[in-house]
Design a protein around this motif. Structure first.
Motif, PDB file in Angstrom:
ATOM      1  N   LYS A 170      41.864  35.573  35.145  1.00  0.00           N
ATOM      2  CA  LYS A 170      42.821  36.653  35.384  1.00  0.00           C
ATOM      3  C   LYS A 170      42.175  38.010  35.170  1.00  0.00           C
ATOM      4  CE  LYS A 170      47.418  38.261  34.058  1.00  0.00           C
ATOM      5  NZ  LYS A 170      48.598  38.022  33.171  1.00  0.00           N
ATOM      6  N   ALA A 171      41.372  38.103  34.087  1.00  0.00           N
ATOM      7  CA  ALA A 171      40.680  39.368  33.829  1.00  0.00           C
ATOM      8  C   ALA A 171      39.684  39.682  34.942  1.00  0.00           C
ATOM      9  CB  ALA A 171      39.965  39.299  32.475  1.00  0.00           C
ATOM     10  N   GLU A 174      41.644  40.792  37.950  1.00  0.00           N
ATOM     11  CA  GLU A 174      42.110  42.176  37.800  1.00  0.00           C
ATOM     12  C   GLU A 174      40.963  43.158  38.005  1.00  0.00           C
ATOM     13  OE1 GLU A 174      43.851  42.303  33.954  1.00  0.00           O
ATOM     14  OE2 GLU A 174      45.742  41.346  34.586  1.00  0.00           O
ATOM     15  N   GLU A 175      39.795  42.793  37.457  1.00  0.00           N
ATOM     16  CA  GLU A 175      38.633  43.664  37.645  1.00  0.00           C
ATOM     17  C   GLU A 175      38.242  43.729  39.120  1.00  0.00           C
ATOM     18  OE1 GLU A 175      34.000  44.091  36.044  1.00  0.00           O
ATOM     19  OE2 GLU A 175      35.326  42.514  35.274  1.00  0.00           O
ATOM     20  N   ASN A 177      40.291  43.140  41.681  1.00  0.00           N
ATOM     21  CA  ASN A 177      41.329  43.904  42.382  1.00  0.00           C
ATOM     22  C   ASN A 177      41.151  45.399  42.180  1.00  0.00           C
ATOM     23  OD1 ASN A 177      42.508  41.621  43.376  1.00  0.00           O
ATOM     24  ND2 ASN A 177      44.048  41.446  41.761  1.00  0.00           N
ATOM     25  N   SER A 178      40.777  45.760  40.944  1.00  0.00           N
ATOM     26  CA  SER A 178      40.544  47.173  40.673  1.00  0.00           C
ATOM     27  C   SER A 178      39.401  47.715  41.516  1.00  0.00           C
ATOM     28  CB  SER A 178      40.247  47.372  39.182  1.00  0.00           C
ATOM     29  OG  SER A 178      39.942  48.728  38.905  1.00  0.00           O
TER      30      SER A 178
END
Length: 432
Positions: A170-171, A174-175, A177-178
């Motif tokens: 997930k992290a 998110e990274e 996606n960022s």
């Protein structure tokens, strides 16, 4: 190859099945997590048989035919009925924590990875039976409760590992996606920059194609142009205006076949050829024919309609020559109007040239409108478009000259069924 086998005695309760499977699995060194899956799966399959009062046996052994898995001997756990075969369709083998198959005798079989050693498990002699309810504490260094606790701990550790892996993924997501969002923003900014640059280039190209503004005493001039394709600076509709050595103003309106850059090149060839011929002193009535002859060797595929106007700003006299182009419209100061029809065929047409030269005179306040067919054929009906053009030009004839062409184009394009390059040029003799 020798087949090592440990099996239970007859089992009649689910608790007995679970204890038997657990003991046999520990004897073969089955890891705690896999053991937990095996215990739950075997108990699930045995439940229906035990509910009907029929007993079962559990056997755990190495593969008898020398089967291997992962480089070692494969293990098999077999759940078999006592005295009779399992009833067909009574067991549901799908969706178990540990998948199972059915052998030729109808018993449920679980194939396990190779046995391990050095796990501290007690070992029963080959073929020893474990009956229902037998605890055998002297033989096991680990009690039933401790074994269950070990399996639960292994399952919880596995859940924790999966949860940790989920958090990590997930992290990372998110990274990612960022980063993707940042990249998307950068691409949007770059795309906007390219659009601005492209737009500026198109505007500069359009300005380069236009003749310089013409200021002539006694004559007001203005023009409006809109391409059919919004991403193209111009199309096949072009105009040219300049003063001749005798002081008269020459105006050329061209509509070359097609759209886009290629038709622009064709229209440029026509305007430049006409300009050259006009500056050499050729009269309007011969220019269309002569231009067609010259351009035939340069671009044999070129087809263009041409309208020529020669205007004397001192006297207001106008000469018109036409090669297949829509006729000019004159709107008199008092509001009457008429189309100035001149027969002829355009550049690249058979028998090109203007058949006649029309002469008329503009009085102060009179408006002359030259245009291309994109103005009058936007609704696919040229006659209807010509009627609307008369009304629009008459309505706007007294506005400032720089506003008239665009105002007329807006009136004519309230409904567009046939998009086309559009050019409207207005010429007016100012009132004293």
């Amino acid at each position: 190859m020798k087949q090592t086998r440990l099996e239970s005695g007859q089992l009649t309760t689910l608790g007995g099945v679970r204890r038997a499977v657990r003991r046999l699995a520990r004897t073969h060194g089955v890891p705690a997590e896999l053991r937990a899956r095996l215990v739950v799966s075997v108990a699930a399959v045995a439940r229906d048989e035990l509910a009907e009062g029929r007993g079962v046996r559990v056997r755990l052994s190495s593969a008898g035919a020398g089967e291997t898995h992962g480089g070692g001997e494969a293990l098999a756990c077999v759940l078999a009925p006592v005295g009779t075969a399992f009833e067909a369709g009574r067991r549901e083998l799908d969706g178990l924590p540990l998948p199972a198959t059915t052998d030729a005798d109808g018993a449920a079989v679980w194939h396990l990875p190779p046995r391990t050693s050095g796990n501290g498990a007690a070992h029963l002699p080959d073929g020893e039976a474990v009956s229902d309810g037998e605890v055998a504490p002297a033989r096991e260094a680990v009690t039933e409760g401790e074994a269950v606790h070990e399996e639960l701990r292994a399952v919880l550790d596995r859940c924790d590992a999966v949860e940790a892996e989920h958090r990590l993924l997930k992290a990372e997501l998110e990274e990612t996606n960022s980063g993707v969002l940042a990249l998307y923003v950068q691409l949007e900014e770059r795309d906007e920059q390219l659009r601005r640059t492209h737009g500026q280039m198109l505007r500069e190209l359009e300005e380069a194609l236009r003749p310089a503004p013409l200021e002539v005493s006694g004559l007001d001039l203005a023009v409006h142009y809109a391409p059919a394709e919004t991403d193209a600076p111009t199309g096949g509709d072009l105009y040219d205006w300049f003063r001749l050595p005798d002081g008269t103003v020459h105006i050329t309106v061209v509509d070359a076949l097609g759209h886009g850059v290629r038709s622009t090149g064709a229209a440029l060839n026509v305007t430049q050829t006409v300009r050259t011929l006009a500056l050499e002193g050729h009269p309007p009535g011969t220019i269309v024919e002569r231009a067609s002859e010259i351009l035939a060797s340069i671009d044999p595929q070129l087809l263009a309609t041409v309208l020529l106007a020669r205007v004397d700003p001192d006297s207001g006299e106008v000469l018109l020559a036409n090669g297949s182009h829509p006729p000019a419209l004159v709107v008199r100061e008092e509001g009457t109007s008429s189309y100035l029809q001149v027969a002829g065929r355009g550049v690249g047409f058979p028998l090109p040239g203007s058949e006649d030269v029309l002469r008329t005179r503009l009085a102060p306040g009179d408006l002359l409108v030259l245009y291309t067919d994109g103005l009058t054929e936007s609704r696919k009906d040229p006659l209807e478009g010509e009627a609307r053009l008369v009304d629009s030009a008459a309505r706007h004839r007294r506005r400032p000259i720089e506003e008239i062409p665009e105002a007329i184009a807006e009136d004519m394009h309230t409904v567009v069924l046939h998009p086309d390059d559009t050019l409207a040029l207005a010429l007016r003799v100012p009132r004293g």
